[in-house]
Design an enzyme around this catalytic site. Structure first.
Site, PDB file in Angstrom:
ATOM      1  N   ASP A 160      41.526  53.343  37.741  1.00  0.00           N
ATOM      2  CA  ASP A 160      41.110  52.136  37.317  1.00  0.00           C
ATOM      3  C   ASP A 160      39.209  52.461  37.779  1.00  0.00           C
ATOM      4  OD1 ASP A 160      39.675  49.102  36.524  1.00  0.00           O
ATOM      5  OD2 ASP A 160      41.868  49.073  36.254  1.00  0.00           O
TER       6      ASP A 160
ATOM      7  N   HIS B 150      35.828  45.672  37.980  1.00  0.00           N
ATOM      8  CA  HIS B 150      37.547  45.899  37.083  1.00  0.00           C
ATOM      9  C   HIS B 150      38.837  46.380  37.599  1.00  0.00           C
ATOM     10  CE1 HIS B 150      40.658  46.988  33.764  1.00  0.00           C
ATOM     11  NE2 HIS B 150      39.690  46.212  33.228  1.00  0.00           N
TER      12      HIS B 150
ATOM     13  N   SER C 175      44.561  43.971  30.341  1.00  0.00           N
ATOM     14  CA  SER C 175      44.502  44.587  31.707  1.00  0.00           C
ATOM     15  C   SER C 175      44.911  43.807  33.333  1.00  0.00           C
ATOM     16  CB  SER C 175      42.378  45.121  31.397  1.00  0.00           C
ATOM     17  OG  SER C 175      41.997  46.157  31.422  1.00  0.00           O
TER      18      SER C 175
END
Length: 717
Positions: free
Chosen positions: A127, A165, A452
């Site tokens: 990520d 994220h 996600s």
């Protein structure tokens, strides 16, 4: 079918706009090699270019090396015939912190009452990095690698292009502090393949997969993807290879729903666990105007605070940059100009109570204000909904009221849908919570939504299953998850189709102690051609419990032109596996075109199971080409290399270039006869001069049996 401009999230150098490094600045690039091993290339480099340092070699997932040196020295690499392509790695700098209180957690819903926590299971998060200093993450963080800065420090980008994220994903999987992830005992490893702004190249993601496999990860989470709906894209193949080597790989389905054919690579991998997003039972905020029956659903932008306005407010429409006299009002702002976060921040600074972005079409706006921690909610409406609010609220001087409507457990509208082209197979495989998910971010916590957020729920469950059953293979873990999932119902009499939910919503407790394993998880009969189609498939039923079970297949509902032959009832003893045939017969003239899908129902003595199935008659409702990329051919030091995915073999393909803005035709870039389905790669004999540099629209036209289909792609040279 309306054609869209494809956006590749796993982009190449050509589309990323990296700045030029200083002449004496040492940088790292990843080289993809051909016709040689990384070890042989390293030996050659040490003798021919001794000032360059090979800092990593890749041979497990793809063939390549990472090299550090100055731009001048690295440029010499372009003249080596062994190099297919090279990808830059650049360091950026940071911006702000985030902090919000912790509401209820979706991880509590997925995590069962079990002593298993994923202890000792290694989970790799590929990520944007992880904020390993976060109090809820630091105890479980064990290391990793940074494929952007190319070092052992996979920290989130914290300055220019700051990201959150990866930390959010990691928290859902294995936070262990004030917040508890699904598997709070798991060992977390970060592989930073997406840099500032959450962007990265396919080869960086593939290299990260290799690093994770080499480090012995039991589970890998990939909450990333692109729009290439096909099984042959390099990232999909890399995922398949990692699974073959014993790693369970969990991939987010994507956020391009609710249309079909929107699953992208690497979620198209047949062996990965592809996760769609569900919305748990909740209350939905809707806007009402006195005297009107219509209700406008509030669609929050990603990163927004909840829409919890408790009283009525006046509404004002902002035209241009006139943000005056908006204190205490809900502000309508048309899409366009500055980005959503800047519009919302300016409205907040001028006293707005909430912001609504009005889209320029009837599509649902999929926007984000991540990186702007605003105390007011920011939502979006369609063009038509915005027009209605302007007419009924603003022109009639009516105040808008927010009411809460009960919403059942359903599929998130943004969750990408299948099927997968070329293989014509069911995806996603399973659902998990993906709406309003609270988790860790640098400096605190934040609510985000997307597949996600759904994928790490399943990665956490996979870690729990691996701890409880260390002998289970990636296939076993996927089989247990799909066999025990629960179908979400569209209504009392029907469920959502397989291309929206796969096998259904995850049931962690049942997956830990399954009664039956059913393989394959989905029956993919492919594309039906010819006047009559007949296929028999073997279905494996394994009794994982302690008691003998009687298995009964229900006869599917009769349809014209479609006949099923299901086996009679049979018994399966504890530990026994029985393989039985199931047959489908299709008479083409009686079955309508398009996707046909549903569930084969199976009963044991105590439970009911559903096996997704799918077949497809001839149809033109999917895009024929996806994932068009151009990059410089370093071998010839001037030509272009192209790459794209075809969903079927076509008679002819052409690529025409048009200047962005003026749309003046700049010439034909490429023409191919009879290109085949799947991944297509090659070179274009084109020298890029200073006059040529700029932004273009590449219009790809494919011809099939005399019919033409055109698709625009933004490119920059």
């Amino acid at each position: 079918m309306p054609h869209k401009i494809a956006v590749i999230l796993l982009t190449v150098l050509l589309l990323t706009g990296f700045s030029q490094p200083e002449p004496d600045e040492e940088i790292t690039i990843i080289l993809e090699l051909k016709d040689t091993t990384s070890a042989a290339f390293k030996s050659q480099m040490e003798s021919r270019l001794p000032r360059l340092e090979v800092v990593a070699e890749y041979e497990t997932i793809f063939n390549g090396v990472a090299i550090r040196g100055t731009p001048h020295e690295l440029e010499k690499v372009s003249r080596l015939s062994e190099v297919v392509n090279q990808y830059p790695v650049k360091t950026y700098t940071t911006q702000g912190k985030l902090s919000t209180p912790i509401p209820s957690l979706t991880t509590d819903i997925v995590r069962p009452n079990t002593p298993f926590t994923g202890e000792g299971v290694k989970v790799g998060v590929i990520d944007t990095g992880i904020d390993y200093t976060h109090p809820d993450l630091k105890e479980n963080f064990r290391g990793g690698f940074d494929l952007i800065d190319f070092d052992d420090d996979p920290m989130e980008t914290t300055e220019m292009g700051a990201t959150i994220h990866g930390s959010h994903v990691a928290g859902v999987i294995g936070a262990d502090g004030d917040m508890k992830g699904v598997a709070p005992g798991a060992d977390l490893y970060a592989y930073r393949a997406l840099g500032p702004g959450g962007m990265g190249s396919s080869v960086q993601v593939i290299a990260a997969i290799e690093e994770a496999v080499e480090d012995g990860m039991d589970v890998i989470n990939l909450s990333l993807g692109n729009d290439v709906n096909g099984p042959d894209w390099p990232t999909t193949k890399a995922v398949d290879q990692a699974i073959k080597l014993g790693t369970t790989v969990v991939v987010a389905a994507g956020n391009s729903g609710p249309n079909t054919w929107t699953i992208g690579s690497p979620a198209t991998s047949p062996n990965a666990i592809t996760v769609g997003a569900s919305s748990l039972p909740t209350k939905q905020s809707v806007l009402t105007v006195p005297g009107e029956d219509r209700q406008i659903k509030v669609q929050l932008l990603q990163g927004s605070n909840p829409w919890d306005l408790s009283r009525k407010f006046p509404v004002q429409h902002i035209s241009g940059n006139n943000f005056n006299q908006i204190t205490g009002k809900i502000v309508l702002i048309d899409r366009g100009g500055t980005d959503f976060a800047e519009k919302a921040e300016l409205a907040y600074q001028k006293g707005a109570e909430a912001v609504i972005i009005v889209n320029n079409s009837e599509d649902q706006l999929k926007g984000s204000i991540e990186g702007k921690q605003l105390p007011i909610p920011v939502a979006a409406v369609t063009k038509g909904e915005g027009k209605w609010l302007k007419e009924k609220a603003i022109k009639q001087d009516q105040w808008v009221e927010t009411i809460q409507r009960e919403i059942a457990h359903t599929i998130a509208p943004f969750s990408s849908r299948g099927p997968v082209t070329t293989s014509w197979s069911v995806k996603p495989d399973i659902l998990a919570p993906g709406v309003n998910v609270i988790s860790t971010v640098p400096g605190g916590y934040q609510v985000l939504q997307g597949t996600s957020m759904a994928a790490p729920h399943i990665a956490g469950v996979a870690a729990i299953l691996k701890e409880a059953h260390p002998e289970w293979s990636p296939e076993d873990i996927k089989t247990s998850l799909m066999s025990t999932a629960n179908l979400l119902q569209k209504s009392k009499s029907s469920s959502f189709p397989p291309t929206e939910q796969g096998a259904g919503y995850v049931d962690t407790a049942a997956a830990l102690e399954p009664e039956l394993w059913i393989k394959p998880g989905a029956l993919n009969f492919g594309k039906v051609e010819g006047s009559f189609f007949r296929e028999e498939v073997d279905i494996s039923i394994r009794n994982q419990g302690d008691e003998t079970q009687t298995i009964r297949f229900k006869q599917p509902k009769k349809q014209a032109g479609l006949a099923w032959s299901v086996p009679p009832s049979f018994h399966v003893s504890p530990g026994e596996e029985v393989v039985i045939p199931l047959e489908v017969q299709i008479t083409n003239g009686f079955v309508k075109e398009g996707i046909h899908e549903g569930y084969i129902e199976v009963e044991s003595d105590t439970q009911e199971y559903h096996i997704p199935y799918l077949f497809m008659m001839d149809t033109a409702d999917y895009e024929k080409i996806t994932g068009l990329e151009f990059s410089k051919d370093w071998d010839s030091n001037g030509d272009l290399v192209y790459r794209f995915n075809l969903t079927e073999t076509v008679d002819k393909l052409t690529v025409d270039l048009y200047r962005s803005g003026t749309m003046l035709h700049h010439g034909k870039l490429l023409e191919l006869d009879d290109p085949e389905e799947g991944l297509n790669e090659g070179k274009v004999d084109l020298k890029i001069t200073d006059d040529f540099v700029g932004s273009y629209i590449a219009v790809v036209t494919v011809e099939i049996d005399g019919e033409k289909f055109s698709y625009p792609f933004p490119v920059r040279f």
